[in-house]
Design a protein around this motif. Structure first.
Motif, PDB file in Angstrom:
ATOM      1  N   ASN A  52       0.840  -1.197   0.000  1.00 35.13           N
ATOM      2  CA  ASN A  52       0.000   0.000   0.000  1.00 35.13           C
ATOM      3  C   ASN A  52       0.874   1.246   0.000  1.00 35.13           C
ATOM      4  OD1 ASN A  52      -2.572  -1.428   0.392  1.00 35.13           O
ATOM      5  ND2 ASN A  52      -1.680  -1.959   2.362  1.00 35.13           N
ATOM      6  N   LEU A  53       0.567   2.182  -0.880  1.00 38.95           N
ATOM      7  CA  LEU A  53       1.302   3.440  -0.957  1.00 38.95           C
ATOM      8  C   LEU A  53       0.328   4.603  -0.944  1.00 38.95           C
ATOM      9  CD1 LEU A  53       3.901   5.097  -1.325  1.00 38.95           C
ATOM     10  CD2 LEU A  53       3.626   4.781  -3.802  1.00 38.95           C
ATOM     11  N   ASN A  54       0.489   5.509   0.021  1.00 39.10           N
ATOM     12  CA  ASN A  54      -0.262   6.757   0.075  1.00 39.10           C
ATOM     13  C   ASN A  54       0.658   7.885  -0.359  1.00 39.10           C
ATOM     14  OD1 ASN A  54      -2.864   5.968   1.243  1.00 39.10           O
ATOM     15  ND2 ASN A  54      -1.605   5.324   2.970  1.00 39.10           N
ATOM     16  N   ILE A  55       0.175   8.704  -1.283  1.00 43.33           N
ATOM     17  CA  ILE A  55       0.953   9.828  -1.798  1.00 43.33           C
ATOM     18  C   ILE A  55       0.187  11.105  -1.509  1.00 43.33           C
ATOM     19  CG2 ILE A  55       1.938  10.898  -3.859  1.00 43.33           C
ATOM     20  CD1 ILE A  55       1.903   7.995  -5.079  1.00 43.33           C
ATOM     21  N   GLN A  56       0.830  12.034  -0.825  1.00 43.21           N
ATOM     22  CA  GLN A  56       0.211  13.323  -0.573  1.00 43.21           C
ATOM     23  C   GLN A  56       0.622  14.288  -1.680  1.00 43.21           C
ATOM     24  OE1 GLN A  56       2.052  11.856   2.143  1.00 43.21           O
ATOM     25  NE2 GLN A  56       0.175  10.917   2.870  1.00 43.21           N
ATOM     26  N   THR A  57      -0.327  14.802  -2.377  1.00 40.32           N
ATOM     27  CA  THR A  57      -0.233  15.839  -3.396  1.00 40.32           C
ATOM     28  C   THR A  57       0.102  15.303  -4.781  1.00 40.32           C
ATOM     29  OG1 THR A  57       0.499  17.377  -1.705  1.00 40.32           O
ATOM     30  CG2 THR A  57       0.619  18.132  -3.930  1.00 40.32           C
ATOM     31  N   GLU A  58       1.358  14.906  -5.053  1.00 38.87           N
ATOM     32  CA  GLU A  58       1.743  14.640  -6.449  1.00 38.87           C
ATOM     33  C   GLU A  58       2.973  13.751  -6.514  1.00 38.87           C
ATOM     34  OE1 GLU A  58       3.675  17.354 -10.020  1.00 38.87           O
ATOM     35  OE2 GLU A  58       2.468  18.327  -8.488  1.00 38.87           O
ATOM     36  N   ILE A  59       2.999  12.844  -7.518  1.00 31.42           N
ATOM     37  CA  ILE A  59       4.190  12.043  -7.810  1.00 31.42           C
ATOM     38  C   ILE A  59       4.426  12.087  -9.312  1.00 31.42           C
ATOM     39  CG2 ILE A  59       2.942   9.860  -7.991  1.00 31.42           C
ATOM     40  CD1 ILE A  59       5.496   8.544  -6.731  1.00 31.42           C
ATOM     41  N   ASN A  60       5.690  12.185  -9.700  1.00 33.50           N
ATOM     42  CA  ASN A  60       6.089  12.141 -11.097  1.00 33.50           C
ATOM     43  C   ASN A  60       7.041  10.952 -11.251  1.00 33.50           C
ATOM     44  OD1 ASN A  60       6.647  12.804 -13.785  1.00 33.50           O
ATOM     45  ND2 ASN A  60       8.357  14.109 -13.194  1.00 33.50           N
ATOM     46  N   VAL A  61       6.661   9.993 -12.082  1.00 34.54           N
ATOM     47  CA  VAL A  61       7.500   8.820 -12.326  1.00 34.54           C
ATOM     48  C   VAL A  61       8.071   8.950 -13.731  1.00 34.54           C
ATOM     49  CG1 VAL A  61       7.584   6.303 -12.408  1.00 34.54           C
ATOM     50  CG2 VAL A  61       6.038   7.443 -10.802  1.00 34.54           C
ATOM     51  N   THR A  62       9.393   9.038 -13.827  1.00 30.16           N
ATOM     52  CA  THR A  62      10.035   9.263 -15.120  1.00 30.16           C
ATOM     53  C   THR A  62      10.235   7.976 -15.908  1.00 30.16           C
ATOM     54  OG1 THR A  62      12.219   9.159 -14.087  1.00 30.16           O
ATOM     55  CG2 THR A  62      11.207  11.334 -14.307  1.00 30.16           C
ATOM     56  N   GLY A  63      10.085   6.826 -15.255  1.00 27.68           N
ATOM     57  CA  GLY A  63      10.283   5.532 -15.913  1.00 27.68           C
ATOM     58  C   GLY A  63       9.014   4.707 -15.885  1.00 27.68           C
ATOM     59  N   ASN A  64       9.070   3.566 -15.205  1.00 26.00           N
ATOM     60  CA  ASN A  64       7.976   2.596 -15.194  1.00 26.00           C
ATOM     61  C   ASN A  64       7.215   2.607 -13.881  1.00 26.00           C
ATOM     62  OD1 ASN A  64       8.611   1.484 -17.781  1.00 26.00           O
ATOM     63  ND2 ASN A  64      10.346   0.479 -16.814  1.00 26.00           N
ATOM     64  N   ILE A  65       5.890   2.374 -14.000  1.00 22.65           N
ATOM     65  CA  ILE A  65       5.032   2.166 -12.838  1.00 22.65           C
ATOM     66  C   ILE A  65       4.522   0.737 -12.917  1.00 22.65           C
ATOM     67  CG2 ILE A  65       2.898   2.801 -11.661  1.00 22.65           C
ATOM     68  CD1 ILE A  65       3.184   5.593 -12.913  1.00 22.65           C
ATOM     69  N   THR A  66       4.753  -0.045 -11.852  1.00 23.01           N
ATOM     70  CA  THR A  66       4.267  -1.424 -11.783  1.00 23.01           C
ATOM     71  C   THR A  66       3.445  -1.575 -10.515  1.00 23.01           C
ATOM     72  OG1 THR A  66       6.261  -2.200 -12.901  1.00 23.01           O
ATOM     73  CG2 THR A  66       4.942  -3.851 -11.739  1.00 23.01           C
ATOM     74  N   ILE A  67       2.185  -1.979 -10.676  1.00 23.00           N
ATOM     75  CA  ILE A  67       1.304  -2.228  -9.536  1.00 23.00           C
ATOM     76  C   ILE A  67       0.964  -3.701  -9.553  1.00 23.00           C
ATOM     77  CG2 ILE A  67      -0.849  -1.642  -8.381  1.00 23.00           C
ATOM     78  CD1 ILE A  67      -0.778   1.031  -9.939  1.00 23.00           C
ATOM     79  N   GLY A  68       1.422  -4.417  -8.507  1.00 20.70           N
ATOM     80  CA  GLY A  68       1.176  -5.854  -8.412  1.00 20.70           C
ATOM     81  C   GLY A  68      -0.271  -6.152  -8.084  1.00 20.70           C
ATOM     82  N   ALA A  69      -0.602  -7.456  -8.079  1.00 20.49           N
ATOM     83  CA  ALA A  69      -1.970  -7.898  -7.811  1.00 20.49           C
ATOM     84  C   ALA A  69      -2.457  -7.453  -6.442  1.00 20.49           C
ATOM     85  CB  ALA A  69      -2.050  -9.417  -7.931  1.00 20.49           C
ATOM     86  N   SER A  70      -1.564  -7.346  -5.473  1.00 17.98           N
ATOM     87  CA  SER A  70      -1.949  -6.914  -4.124  1.00 17.98           C
ATOM     88  C   SER A  70      -1.564  -5.467  -3.858  1.00 17.98           C
ATOM     89  CB  SER A  70      -1.321  -7.829  -3.066  1.00 17.98           C
ATOM     90  OG  SER A  70       0.095  -7.751  -3.149  1.00 17.98           O
ATOM     91  N   GLY A  71      -1.156  -4.745  -4.892  1.00 13.63           N
ATOM     92  CA  GLY A  71      -0.710  -3.363  -4.734  1.00 13.63           C
ATOM     93  C   GLY A  71      -1.850  -2.368  -4.793  1.00 13.63           C
ATOM     94  N   GLN A  72      -1.693  -1.271  -4.053  1.00  9.92           N
ATOM     95  CA  GLN A  72      -2.701  -0.222  -4.037  1.00  9.92           C
ATOM     96  C   GLN A  72      -2.005   1.124  -3.872  1.00  9.92           C
ATOM     97  OE1 GLN A  72      -5.795  -0.796  -1.151  1.00  9.92           O
ATOM     98  NE2 GLN A  72      -6.347   1.343  -1.152  1.00  9.92           N
ATOM     99  N   ILE A  73      -2.426   2.114  -4.691  1.00 15.29           N
ATOM    100  CA  ILE A  73      -1.916   3.482  -4.583  1.00 15.29           C
ATOM    101  C   ILE A  73      -3.087   4.407  -4.295  1.00 15.29           C
ATOM    102  CG2 ILE A  73      -0.781   5.389  -5.783  1.00 15.29           C
ATOM    103  CD1 ILE A  73       0.675   3.370  -7.479  1.00 15.29           C
ATOM    104  N   ASN A  74      -2.908   5.277  -3.321  1.00 13.52           N
ATOM    105  CA  ASN A  74      -3.921   6.261  -2.961  1.00 13.52           C
ATOM    106  C   ASN A  74      -3.249   7.643  -3.029  1.00 13.52           C
ATOM    107  OD1 ASN A  74      -6.271   7.458  -1.990  1.00 13.52           O
ATOM    108  ND2 ASN A  74      -5.675   7.180   0.137  1.00 13.52           N
ATOM    109  N   ILE A  75      -3.725   8.500  -3.939  1.00 12.78           N
ATOM    110  CA  ILE A  75      -3.173   9.856  -4.068  1.00 12.78           C
ATOM    111  C   ILE A  75      -4.157  10.827  -3.429  1.00 12.78           C
ATOM    112  CG2 ILE A  75      -2.357  11.651  -5.637  1.00 12.78           C
ATOM    113  CD1 ILE A  75      -1.646   9.432  -7.614  1.00 12.78           C
ATOM    114  N   ILE A  76      -3.660  11.588  -2.448  1.00 16.97           N
ATOM    115  CA  ILE A  76      -4.494  12.507  -1.686  1.00 16.97           C
ATOM    116  C   ILE A  76      -4.070  13.929  -1.992  1.00 16.97           C
ATOM    117  CG2 ILE A  76      -5.167  13.203   0.651  1.00 16.97           C
ATOM    118  CD1 ILE A  76      -4.162  10.360   1.526  1.00 16.97           C
ATOM    119  N   GLY A  77      -5.022  14.771  -2.362  1.00 20.59           N
ATOM    120  CA  GLY A  77      -4.719  16.190  -2.560  1.00 20.59           C
ATOM    121  C   GLY A  77      -4.559  16.591  -3.921  1.00 20.59           C
TER     122      GLY A  77
END
Length: 77
Positions: A52-77
């Protein structure tokens, strides 16, 4: 602080306050069974989330984003 050594460091001994770099050359990987948070805006080369990953405000990924079967991203703001 070198991004090759730490993405996140505790600003206090009790880990109540953490400080993260806004740009890093370190890949971010969240393993299964773990939760993490990043305070943005932040730029990372690659992001792999299997927990589980919580991100406050903003993320910039310059390469690859991989979200596994049990992965979760929550962006707040």
């Amino acid at each position: 602080m070198s991004a090759n050594l730490n993405l996140l460091r505790g600003a206090r001994d009790d880990a109540f306050l953490n400080i993260s770099e806004t740009i890093t050359d370190t890949d971010v990987t969240i393993d299964p069974g773990f939760s993490a948070s990043l305070s943005g805006p932040v730029t990372v080369p690659n992001l792999t989330v299997n927990g589980n990953l919580n991100i406050q405000t903003e993320i910039n990924v310059t390469g690859n984003i991989t979200i596994g079967a049990s992965g979760q991203i929550n962006i707040i703001g």
